[in-house]
Every structure is written in C-alpha cells, then in structure tokens.
Design an enzyme around this catalytic site. Structure first.
Site, short mmCIF file in Angstrom:
data_model
loop_
_atom_site.label_atom_id
_atom_site.label_comp_id
_atom_site.label_asym_id
_atom_site.label_seq_id
_atom_site.Cartn_x
_atom_site.Cartn_y
_atom_site.Cartn_z
N HIS A 1 1.12 -1.29 0.30
CA HIS A 1 -0.37 0.44 -0.21
C HIS A 1 0.80 1.04 -0.26
O HIS A 1 0.69 1.78 0.88
CB HIS A 1 -0.82 -0.01 1.20
CG HIS A 1 -2.27 -1.24 0.84
ND1 HIS A 1 -2.75 -1.99 2.26
CD2 HIS A 1 -2.29 -1.20 0.02
CE1 HIS A 1 -3.11 -2.70 1.81
NE2 HIS A 1 -3.46 -2.70 0.40
N SER B 1 -2.59 3.02 3.01
CA SER B 1 -1.80 1.67 4.34
C SER B 1 -2.45 1.83 5.99
O SER B 1 -2.88 3.02 6.53
CB SER B 1 -0.26 1.97 4.53
OG SER B 1 0.14 1.53 5.57
N GLU C 1 -5.76 -8.71 3.90
CA GLU C 1 -5.79 -9.39 4.93
C GLU C 1 -6.11 -10.06 5.41
O GLU C 1 -6.15 -11.92 5.82
CB GLU C 1 -4.32 -9.36 5.46
CG GLU C 1 -3.94 -9.98 7.03
CD GLU C 1 -2.36 -9.61 7.99
OE1 GLU C 1 -2.58 -8.89 8.07
OE2 GLU C 1 -3.27 -9.94 8.89
N CYS D 1 3.12 -13.40 3.68
CA CYS D 1 4.24 -12.84 5.44
C CYS D 1 4.07 -14.49 6.21
O CYS D 1 2.73 -14.67 5.69
CB CYS D 1 3.79 -11.63 5.23
SG CYS D 1 5.21 -11.60 7.55
S1 SF4 Z 1 3.59 -6.52 8.58
FE1 SF4 Z 1 2.74 -7.65 8.07
S2 SF4 Z 1 4.21 -7.80 5.99
FE2 SF4 Z 1 4.98 -7.07 8.03
S3 SF4 Z 1 6.23 -8.85 8.52
FE3 SF4 Z 1 4.39 -7.80 10.03
S4 SF4 Z 1 2.77 -9.66 9.30
FE4 SF4 Z 1 4.43 -9.69 7.47
#
Ligand code: SF4
Length: 285
Positions: free
Chosen positions: A40, A225, A123, A93
């Site tokens: 984002h 974001s 997410e 992730c």
């Molecule tokens: S903010 Fe989201 S993408 Fe970044 S480390 Fe944490 S879970 Fe993973």
C-alpha cells in the site's frame, strides 16, 4: 533542528521480502501479474509497474504468472489459479500464514472465531477464508457487544479471538478485556491469541515513545496503508502536531522551520527513499 528517525521506520521483513522477490521475478518473467497492489504505497507501486508488473483484481486476468502478496489470499484463489494453470508465486508473509494455520486448526476443532481487523483489508479478506462458517469480524471496540451476541446465538461454547497483524495493540487489548468481561458466568472456553506481528508492535511502541519527546511527528507512508494510519493515530495522541505525508512535497516548511525537535516514523510499506527525502528536506532547513 534535531531530527530523530525511528529505528523501526520503513519496510518490515514481510514487505521487503515481497518487494525484493517481485523485482527478481520481473527480471526473469515476461508476464507478471499481482493480485492487488503489492504494497500500500503509491511510489513503490508505480516503480514496480514501470518495471512491468501488472496489477489485477481477479486471478482470471493473470496470463501465466500470479503473485500473491504479503497480505495473503483465501484458499479459493489458490484453487482457481491451479484450475486455470496459472503459476503461483506465493509471497504471503510467514506471519500471515501462521494466522491462516491457527484459523484452520481452531475452526476444525469446532471453535467460533472472532477476527479483529478491518473487514475490507486484503489480509482480513484472506484470513476470514480460513476461519470456516462460524466466524465474524470485529472492526472496532464499539462492535464487540453485537458480535458477542452473534457468537452466543450460534450456541457454540468455544471461542477463539485473533487479530489482523497490523491492528492497534491498545484496541486489541481493550476488545479482549471486553470479551473476557462478557463471558463471565457463562460456560465458554476462551482462547485469545494476540496475532499482531512483532514488527507492528515495536513500531507502534516506538512511535508512542518518540511522539512524547518531540514537537512535531512526521509519519511517512501511504494514506491507504492501514498500519501507517494506525501510527498516525498513535502519534496524534501523544503529539498534537503530527503529520501524515506520502512525499516531502506535502510538508509546509514554514510550519516547522522554527521547531527544535522533529520525529520521523514510517509505515511497513514505506520505502527508505521516501524517508530519506524527508530527512534531506529537514536538514536543508
Ligand atoms: S507487518 Fe505484515 S508483512 Fe510486515 S512482517 Fe508483519 S505480518 Fe509480515
């Protein structure tokens, strides 16, 4: 003027991994499609588009290769891509994958799942897909009562509470307290798993500490974001003079030139060069 840059400002591990791997893929593959913006952040998105990345909204639009970004996707997306013979490059992730696994495990064990987060965030759209049919989303503390009633109406006696990785620590703790109070005197098995990722926790804590010390807090990051907006809210609570900017052009030098101490923090999807550009501007004052 003293400029203090947060140690945790900028790309987190998951975003750095997604951006680096996408850049490598763009060098190797002719057609590369990403389901939604990779991160984002307008600047990062534009740069990747220039290098050949196509942003799509549905997996059917991917010609050969599709990237699943760090936010993750529900199982149906994988199934559809496989059915259409589209190669999947999964950059979800690991911390998000862990939440998907928790959701699957507890759903299979017969738990009702309360997922705390923003219902339109990618997410959460991905994670809810692993929670089974006995699940609901809590966006904010004020919704807790209504959502608990939905849970009671299900007649299920086991409840799991999990959160979006970038949710506010304070708000999650408040919602958890309200849930604990609500089940008092009822025969309910409650499991609360704080799945807010460590990178988010450290960044939020550092933002709070920094905002207390400075005369102005500059939060750098995409206005779309979620984690950047949370940082801005934290900063505003502890430092009235807080700004949320995507680029240095948004800063009015006249407003800050007389200040002695300025703090800078950036969201998980903010590239280093956006932070450097702001630092350069402040140093030139
Ligand atoms: S903010 Fe989201 S993408 Fe970044 S480390 Fe944490 S879970 Fe993973």
């Amino acid at each position: 003027m003293e400029i203090i840059i947060g140690k945790t400002a900028g790309f987190c591990f998951g975003v750095a991994n997604a951006v680096n791997k996408t850049q490598e893929l763009l060098k190797e593959k002719k057609y590369m499609y990403c389901l939604g913006e990779l991160v984002h952040n307008k600047q990062v998105t534009e740069e990747l588009k220039e290098k050949g990345l196509n942003i799509i909204n549905n997996v059917e639009e991917a010609k050969q290769n599709v990237i699943i970004r760090a936010h993750g996707e529900p199982q149906e997306t994988y199934d559809l891509a496989n059915k259409l013979n589209i190669n999947i490059f999964d950059l979800t992730c690991p911390k998000v994958l862990k939440i998907h696994n928790i959701a699957k495990e507890y759903s299979n064990k017969g738990f009702y799942i309360l997922l705390v987060g923003a219902k339109n965030h990618p997410e959460i759209i991905g994670t809810i897909g692993y929670c089974g049919k006995n699940a609901t989303i809590i966006e904010k503390k004020e919704d807790t009562k209504e959502k608990m009633q939905e849970f009671y109406n299900s007649n299920i006696k086991k409840l799991l509470v999990i959160a979006q990785t970038t949710y506010s620590i304070k708000d999650f703790s408040d919602i958890s307290d309200e849930i604990k109070k609500s089940i008092q005197g009822r025969n309910i098995t409650l499991e609360i798993k704080n799945t807010i990722c460590n990178a988010t926790k450290l960044r939020q804590e550092e933002t709070k500490e920094l905002a207390r010390k400075v005369e102005c807090m500059i939060i750098v990051g995409g206005k779309n974001s979620s984690n950047t907006n949370k940082l801005f809210n934290i900063a505003k609570t502890y430092c009235k003079n807080s700004l949320l900017v995507e680029t240095r052009e948004e800063i009015n030098v006249n407003d800050i030139k007389k200040l002695n101490k300025i703090g800078i923090m950036a969201g998980a999807s903010t590239p280093k060069k956006s932070i450097d550009a702001i630092v350069e501007l402040l140093q030139s004052i």
